[in-house]
Structure formats: structure tokens, C-alpha cells
Motif scaffolding. Structure first.
Motif, PDB file in Angstrom:
ATOM      1  N   ILE A 158       0.839  -1.200   0.000  1.00 55.19           N
ATOM      2  CA  ILE A 158       0.000   0.000   0.000  1.00 55.19           C
ATOM      3  C   ILE A 158       0.874   1.250   0.000  1.00 55.19           C
ATOM      4  CG2 ILE A 158      -1.798   1.275   1.222  1.00 55.19           C
ATOM      5  CD1 ILE A 158      -2.621  -1.383   2.519  1.00 55.19           C
ATOM      6  N   TYR A 159       0.570   2.165  -0.925  1.00 57.99           N
ATOM      7  CA  TYR A 159       1.265   3.445  -1.002  1.00 57.99           C
ATOM      8  C   TYR A 159       0.257   4.558  -0.718  1.00 57.99           C
ATOM      9  CZ  TYR A 159       4.578   0.490  -3.548  1.00 57.99           C
ATOM     10  OH  TYR A 159       5.438  -0.517  -3.915  1.00 57.99           O
ATOM     11  N   GLU A 160       0.624   5.489   0.138  1.00 52.63           N
ATOM     12  CA  GLU A 160      -0.292   6.555   0.545  1.00 52.63           C
ATOM     13  C   GLU A 160       0.083   7.861  -0.155  1.00 52.63           C
ATOM     14  OE1 GLU A 160      -1.219   8.774   4.718  1.00 52.63           O
ATOM     15  OE2 GLU A 160      -1.308   6.567   4.763  1.00 52.63           O
ATOM     16  N   PHE A 161      -0.951   8.582  -0.668  1.00 51.44           N
ATOM     17  CA  PHE A 161      -0.692   9.796  -1.446  1.00 51.44           C
ATOM     18  C   PHE A 161      -1.497  11.007  -0.967  1.00 51.44           C
ATOM     19  CE2 PHE A 161       0.765   6.464  -4.313  1.00 51.44           C
ATOM     20  CZ  PHE A 161       1.987   6.978  -4.727  1.00 51.44           C
ATOM     21  N   GLY A 162      -1.919  11.027   0.263  1.00 50.93           N
ATOM     22  CA  GLY A 162      -2.536  12.220   0.828  1.00 50.93           C
ATOM     23  C   GLY A 162      -3.945  12.503   0.345  1.00 50.93           C
ATOM     24  N   LEU A 176       5.212   7.934  -8.411  1.00 47.41           N
ATOM     25  CA  LEU A 176       4.284   7.260  -9.315  1.00 47.41           C
ATOM     26  C   LEU A 176       5.004   6.714 -10.549  1.00 47.41           C
ATOM     27  CD1 LEU A 176       1.075   9.512  -9.307  1.00 47.41           C
ATOM     28  CD2 LEU A 176       1.349   7.233  -8.329  1.00 47.41           C
ATOM     29  N   GLU A 177       5.923   7.490 -11.067  1.00 46.02           N
ATOM     30  CA  GLU A 177       6.689   7.025 -12.235  1.00 46.02           C
ATOM     31  C   GLU A 177       7.423   5.731 -11.936  1.00 46.02           C
ATOM     32  OE1 GLU A 177       8.858   9.821 -14.952  1.00 46.02           O
ATOM     33  OE2 GLU A 177       8.341  11.268 -13.377  1.00 46.02           O
ATOM     34  N   SER A 178       7.969   5.637 -10.731  1.00 42.03           N
ATOM     35  CA  SER A 178       8.691   4.412 -10.365  1.00 42.03           C
ATOM     36  C   SER A 178       7.744   3.223 -10.242  1.00 42.03           C
ATOM     37  CB  SER A 178       9.450   4.623  -9.051  1.00 42.03           C
ATOM     38  OG  SER A 178       8.547   4.778  -7.959  1.00 42.03           O
ATOM     39  N   LEU A 186       2.357   5.091 -19.940  1.00 43.42           N
ATOM     40  CA  LEU A 186       1.754   5.667 -18.737  1.00 43.42           C
ATOM     41  C   LEU A 186       2.786   6.465 -17.949  1.00 43.42           C
ATOM     42  CD1 LEU A 186      -0.714   5.983 -16.933  1.00 43.42           C
ATOM     43  CD2 LEU A 186      -0.090   3.828 -15.807  1.00 43.42           C
ATOM     44  N   SER A 187       4.008   5.983 -17.922  1.00 40.28           N
ATOM     45  CA  SER A 187       5.072   6.688 -17.212  1.00 40.28           C
ATOM     46  C   SER A 187       5.294   8.083 -17.792  1.00 40.28           C
ATOM     47  CB  SER A 187       6.362   5.874 -17.284  1.00 40.28           C
ATOM     48  OG  SER A 187       7.386   6.503 -16.558  1.00 40.28           O
ATOM     49  N   ILE A 188       5.249   8.205 -19.104  1.00 38.61           N
ATOM     50  CA  ILE A 188       5.395   9.517 -19.741  1.00 38.61           C
ATOM     51  C   ILE A 188       4.223  10.428 -19.386  1.00 38.61           C
ATOM     52  CG2 ILE A 188       5.404  10.704 -21.971  1.00 38.61           C
ATOM     53  CD1 ILE A 188       6.959   8.297 -23.099  1.00 38.61           C
ATOM     54  N   ARG A 197      -4.781  15.292  -7.236  1.00 36.71           N
ATOM     55  CA  ARG A 197      -4.185  13.976  -7.040  1.00 36.71           C
ATOM     56  C   ARG A 197      -5.138  12.842  -7.419  1.00 36.71           C
ATOM     57  NH1 ARG A 197      -0.182  14.417  -1.772  1.00 36.71           N
ATOM     58  NH2 ARG A 197       0.741  16.404  -2.397  1.00 36.71           N
ATOM     59  N   ASP A 198      -6.430  12.990  -7.059  1.00 36.13           N
ATOM     60  CA  ASP A 198      -7.359  11.891  -7.357  1.00 36.13           C
ATOM     61  C   ASP A 198      -7.481  11.666  -8.863  1.00 36.13           C
ATOM     62  OD1 ASP A 198      -8.655  14.326  -7.728  1.00 36.13           O
ATOM     63  OD2 ASP A 198     -10.513  13.709  -6.755  1.00 36.13           O
ATOM     64  N   LYS A 199      -7.457  12.740  -9.639  1.00 36.09           N
ATOM     65  CA  LYS A 199      -7.550  12.598 -11.094  1.00 36.09           C
ATOM     66  C   LYS A 199      -6.342  11.840 -11.650  1.00 36.09           C
ATOM     67  CE  LYS A 199      -7.392  15.267 -15.381  1.00 36.09           C
ATOM     68  NZ  LYS A 199      -7.220  16.611 -15.973  1.00 36.09           N
ATOM     69  N   ILE A 200      -5.149  12.216 -11.206  1.00 38.34           N
ATOM     70  CA  ILE A 200      -3.937  11.571 -11.699  1.00 38.34           C
ATOM     71  C   ILE A 200      -3.891  10.108 -11.256  1.00 38.34           C
ATOM     72  CG2 ILE A 200      -1.428  11.683 -11.794  1.00 38.34           C
ATOM     73  CD1 ILE A 200      -3.027  14.111 -12.984  1.00 38.34           C
ATOM     74  N   LEU A 201      -4.241   9.862 -10.016  1.00 35.73           N
ATOM     75  CA  LEU A 201      -4.194   8.491  -9.509  1.00 35.73           C
ATOM     76  C   LEU A 201      -5.191   7.576 -10.209  1.00 35.73           C
ATOM     77  CD1 LEU A 201      -3.723   9.234  -5.708  1.00 35.73           C
ATOM     78  CD2 LEU A 201      -2.046   8.253  -7.268  1.00 35.73           C
TER      79      LEU A 201
END
Length: 212
Positions: A158-162, A176-178, A186-188, A197-201
Motif C-alpha cells: 500500500i502506497y499513501e498519497f494524501g 508514481l513514475e517508479s 503511462l510513465s510519460i 491527485r485523485d484525477k492523476i491516480l
């Protein structure tokens, strides 16, 4: 003619009557609790499922509380007929009676509690944890309370992103890139992403390392 009562006696009497009725109503409502409930489907780890519609509903819980199956919801006869330990639930799907075409999926994550699953793929999941709970409106919209946390689950970690409404920053994008480095396209996209953040995630649902 001499007044038998003060001029404002009848007005005060009406106010007193209204207050008495309000107290009686409150005492009656307090003795019979009305449980918030929604239609839903509970999928258990055992492979069994519980469909809560018609006369049955499911209570949308917060933190690590047990699920409740409720009969005769939103009536004076409402009652809890079954409780379910959260650890035994694979997933929960709920919807408002007036908006069945807007379902919402939840899963129990033991490190946090009940979480809204915003996106899911065979490789990755994006969830949001609201410590003060959730509410589904009559139009099907989902409301989350408290300082929410965005979570990404990959390979069981689990990774937490606020908070979901905060803007992404360079540190987050690098992390996220890693996570999606084995999906170059997707990395690009992530490296150039801007906004909430929610949109990007949620874009992580497109993650597919098999494209290599």
C-alpha cells in the motif's frame, strides 16, 4: 373589561405546546434509532454473497466497524438482522435506491478500514479512505468525510498519497513514475501530469506492464 390573562398569554401558551410536542417527538425518535442504509451486494471471502434490496439494506460503515444487514430500513420497524465481520468481506457494492445506475465499490483494508475503491485492474487498485465515513446521496453521488487519504495498492503493498483534492507535486510524480516504470506510455503521461491527485491516480487504471 379587566383582562383575566396577560396580553401575550396565548402566544406563550402556543410556544410552550410546540416545545412539548418537539420534546415528545425527540424522545420517541431516540427510543427507536433509524439506521442509515443503502441497497447493496456483499461478497464474502468464502464465495457466498448477500443481496440487500427490496426489504433488506446494508449499512455503509466507517473505520473498522462491522457491516450491518438491516430490515425495513428508514421505518419505525427498522432493525439489524445480521452483522458481518469486515475481515470476512471481499468487497461491497452499494447504491442509492433512487440511483441504481451509480454503484460504488468498497473493500476492507485492515491497515485502514473501509475504503472506497475508485479504480481497479488486474495489476493495481486506487482507493480512498475517509476516516469519518461515507454517504451516498439520492442522486447517486458519494460523499466522503474527514481528511481523506488516497491509496494505491500494487503487488500487495500500500502506497499513501494524501488528500484527493490536493495538487500533485514533483515528489509524488516521481514516486508514481517508479511504480509504473514498466509501462512507458503511462510513465510519460505521469511525468507531465498536473492537477488534482485523485484525477492523476485514477489514471493508473490504464497501467499494463504486459504491453512491453
Amino acid at each position: 373589561m379587566k383582562r383575566l390573562y396577560p396580553a401575550n398569554f396565548f402566544r406563550l401558551s402556543r410556544i410552550f405546546t410546540v416545545l412539548c410536542l418537539a420534546v415528545c417527538f425527540y424522545m420517541t425518535a431516540d427510543t427507536k434509532k433509524i439506521y442509515p442504509a443503502l441497497y447493496g451486494s456483499v461478497y464474502l471471502n468464502s464465495g457466498d454473497s448477500i443481496i440487500a434490496d427490496g426489504n433488506l439494506c446494508v449499512g455503509l460503515q466507517k473505520k473498522k466497524k462491522e457491516l450491518r444487514i438491516i430490515s425495513d430500513a428508514y421505518t419505525g420497524n427498522n432493525r439489524i438482522i445480521r452483522t458481518i465481520e469486515p475481515e470476512t468481506v471481499d468487497s461491497l457494492i452499494v447504491w442509492s435506491k433512487t440511483a441504481p445506475d451509480h454503484p460504488h465499490k468498497f473493500r476492507f483494508i485492515k491497515e485502514y478500514g473501509w475504503c472506497f475503491e475508485a479504480e481497479h485492474s488486474p495489476y493495481i487498485s486506487v482507493c480512498c479512505y475517509a476516516p469519518k465515513g461515507y454517504r451516498c446521496g439520492g442522486n447517486g453521488g458519494l460523499w466522503m468525510y474527514g481528511k481523506c487519504k488516497m491509496l494505491v495498492i500494487k503487488d500487495g503493498k500500500i502506497y499513501e498519497f494524501g488528500q484527493p483534492d490536493k495538487r500533485v507535486d514533483k515528489k509524488m510524480l516521481t514516486q508514481l513514475e517508479s511504480l509504473v516504470a514498466d509501462d512507458p506510455a503511462l510513465s510519460i503521461y505521469i511525468s507531465k501530469a498536473k492537477g488534482r491527485r485523485d484525477k492523476i491516480l485514477r489514471s493508473l487504471v490504464n497501467y499494463n506492464p504486459e504491453k512491453l
